[in-house]
Design an enzyme around this catalytic site. Structure first.
Site, short mmCIF file in Angstrom:
data_model
loop_
_atom_site.label_atom_id
_atom_site.label_comp_id
_atom_site.label_asym_id
_atom_site.label_seq_id
_atom_site.Cartn_x
_atom_site.Cartn_y
_atom_site.Cartn_z
CG ASN A 43 -2.80 0.70 4.95
OD1 ASN A 43 -3.80 0.41 4.30
ND2 ASN A 43 -1.65 0.06 4.80
CG HIS A 138 -0.06 -4.95 11.56
ND1 HIS A 138 0.00 -5.19 10.20
CD2 HIS A 138 1.14 -5.33 12.06
CE1 HIS A 138 1.19 -5.68 9.90
NE2 HIS A 138 1.90 -5.78 11.00
CG ASP A 249 -2.59 -8.13 4.39
OD1 ASP A 249 -2.95 -6.95 4.23
OD2 ASP A 249 -1.48 -8.45 4.85
C1 NCD Z 1 0.07 -3.88 3.81
C2 NCD Z 1 0.06 -2.72 2.83
O1 NCD Z 1 0.86 -2.72 1.89
O2 NCD Z 1 -0.77 -1.82 2.99
N1 NCD Z 1 1.27 -4.63 3.61
C3 NCD Z 1 1.48 -5.93 3.97
O3 NCD Z 1 2.60 -6.40 3.82
N2 NCD Z 1 0.52 -6.68 4.45
C4 NCD Z 1 -0.08 -3.39 5.20
C5 NCD Z 1 -0.38 -4.48 6.19
O4 NCD Z 1 -1.49 -5.01 6.22
O5 NCD Z 1 0.51 -4.83 6.98
ZN ZN Z 2 -3.21 -5.52 5.62
#
Ligand code: NCD
Ligand code: ZN
Length: 346
Positions: A43, A138, A249
Site C-alpha cells: 500500500n 484486510h 502490521d
Molecule cells: C496500515 C498502514 O498504515 O499502512 N495501518 C494500520 O492501521 N494497520 C494499513 C493497514 O494494514 O491497515
Molecule cells: Zn497492515
C-alpha cells in the site's frame, strides 16, 4: 521457576509496512535485525500493482538494507478491479511474489485504490486460485452505517464466508485478526485459511485509545477491540493452533500525521516486535509456544523453508526511546519512553 532466556529459530514477520524512500531507510534496519524475512505490504502511494513494480520496490528495499543483512523481503501485489489473470501468472512465475493483498476500497491507510466490488476482481481471484497464490485480506467492511468496532465481524460473515465458498481452493490469510469472532471463524475453517496477529492486539484493548485522553499512537486499523477479544487472540496465538502466526502490521507514520486533527491509522512496532510478543507469551505462561507462532507456522502455511539459525531473547530491561528518525520527521514507537522486560540479543 522464572524463565530468563528463550532461543527461537530465526523468525519471520508475515505482515509489514516498510514505506519507501528515506522513511523506509530509517525503519528497515529494525525489521532486518529482528526477522529473517517479512511479507511487505503493497500500500504505497501509488500502490504496488504489478510484478514489475514489486520487483523494483524489492530492489529499493535491498539497496537500503544494512550491508551485512540477509533480510529477505517477500513481496505482495495490491489487488484492484483491473488486476488481470496475466498479471497473476507473471507474479507466480517471478517467484518473488508471495501473495496478493485485498484492501476493501477506503478501509485503511492508502486503500483508496482497493476493491469496491469484489465481483469485479473475479478473474484475478480465479487466476490466483489456479496458480495457488494466496489472498491476503484486510478484513473490514467499509460501510459507514456499520459500527467501526463491528467491521471485522461483519466482513467475516458477509464477505469472507461467501468468498471462501466461491473460491474453495484459494488459500487466504485473514490479516491482523482482532476479534473472538474472527478467531473462531479461522479455527472452524477446514483448510486453506490462516491469520496473522499483531503485538498491539495481543497487548491492548480499546481502552488504550482513550486512556487519560485521546491516544493517537494506539490508533490502528482494525481498531483495538474488547478485553474478551484480546483474550481470544492470546489463546489463539499461544494455544498451538498452527493457523495463527506472527504479523506485526508495523505501520510507521510521521509524528505530524498521527498527532493531527485527523490522525492516520498505524502503530509502529518493528523496533521491538519480538520483545513485545515475548511479553505476551510470558504472561500467558506459554513462552515455549513462541517459536511455533514466530518461526514455524507462517513459513509452513506459505510453503517456505523454515529459517536456519536462531535468535535469543533474554530477560533484561530494554528502554524504548521517545522517537526514532523517520524521513524528515520522526516516528513514535509502541511503548515510547517505557522499558520492556525482554531484549533480543545480537
Ligand atoms: C496500515 C498502514 O498504515 O499502512 N495501518 C494500520 O492501521 N494497520 C494499513 C493497514 O494494514 O491497515
Ligand atoms: Zn497492515
Amino acid at each position: 521457576m522464572e524463565i530468563l532466556s528463550v532461543t527461537l529459530p530465526r523468525p519471520d514477520d508475515f505482515h509489514l509496512h516498510l514505506r519507501d524512500g528515506a522513511a523506509m531507510a530509517d525503519v528497515l534496519a529494525h525489521s532486518a535485525r529482528q526477522f529473517a524475512r517479512a511479507v511487505v505490504m503493497p500500500n504505497l502511494k501509488p500502490p504496488v500493482r504489478t510484478t514489475g513494480e514489486a520487483l523494483a520496490y524489492r530492489d529499493r528495499i535491498q539497496a537500503a538494507l544494512p550491508r551485512e543483512s540477509h533480510f529477505q523481503p517477500l513481496m505482495t501485489l495490491y489487488l484492484t478491479e483491473a488486476t488481470t489473470a496475466d498479471e497473476i501468472a507473471r507474479a507466480r512465475d517471478s517467484g518473488a511474489i508471495i501473495g496478493v493483498k485485498l484492501y476493501p476500497a477506503g478501509a485503511t491507510t492508502n486503500a483508496d485504490d482497493g476493491v469496491v466490488d469484489l465481483a469485479q476482481a473475479r478473474t484475478a481471484l480465479e487466476a490466483m486460485q489456479q496458480e495457488d497464490l494466496p489472498l491476503l485480506i484486510h478484513g473490514e467492511v467499509t460501510d459507514s452505517t456499520i459500527d467501526v468496532f463491528d467491521r471485522e465481524a461483519v466482513f467475516v460473515d458477509r464477505v469472507l464466508e461467501p468468498l471462501r465458498r466461491d473460491f474453495p481452493a484459494l488459500r487466504m490469510v485473514l490479516e491482523h485478526v482482532t476479534t473472538q469472532h474472527a478467531v473462531e471463524y479461522v479455527q472452524a475453517a477446514e483448510r486453506g485459511l490462516a491469520a496473522t496477529i499483531t503485538p498491539q492486539h495481543l497487548l491492548y484493548n480499546r481502552n488504550a485509545l482513550f486512556a487519560g485522553g485521546l491516544q493517537p499512537h494506539y490508533y490502528c486499523l482494525p481498531l483495538l477491540k474488547l478485553e474478551s477479544d484480546r483474550q481470544a487472540l492470546i489463546a489463539a496465538a499461544t494455544g498451538g493452533d498452527r493457523r495463527f502466526f506472527l504479523g506485526t502490521d508495523s505501520a510507521p507514520h510521521p509524528r505530524c500525521a498521527k498527532e493531527a486533527a485527523c490522525g492516520c491509522a498505524g502503530i509502529y512496532s518493528a523496533h521491538a516486535a519480538l520483545e513485545l510478543y515475548a511479553e505476551v507469551f510470558e504472561q500467558a505462561g506459554a513462552l515455549d509456544r513462541l517459536a511455533d507462532f514466530a518461526s514455524r507456522n507462517g513459513a509452513d502455511f506459505y510453503g517456505l523453508p523454515r529459517n536456519e539459525g536462531t535468535v535469543r531473547l533474554i530477560k533484561q530491561a530494554l528502554p524504548i526511546p521517545a522517537s526514532y528518525p523517520f524521513g524528515n520527521d520522526e516516528v513514535i514507537p509502541l511503548r515510547a519512553g517505557d522499558t520492556l522486560t525482554w531484549r533480543l540479543t545480537e
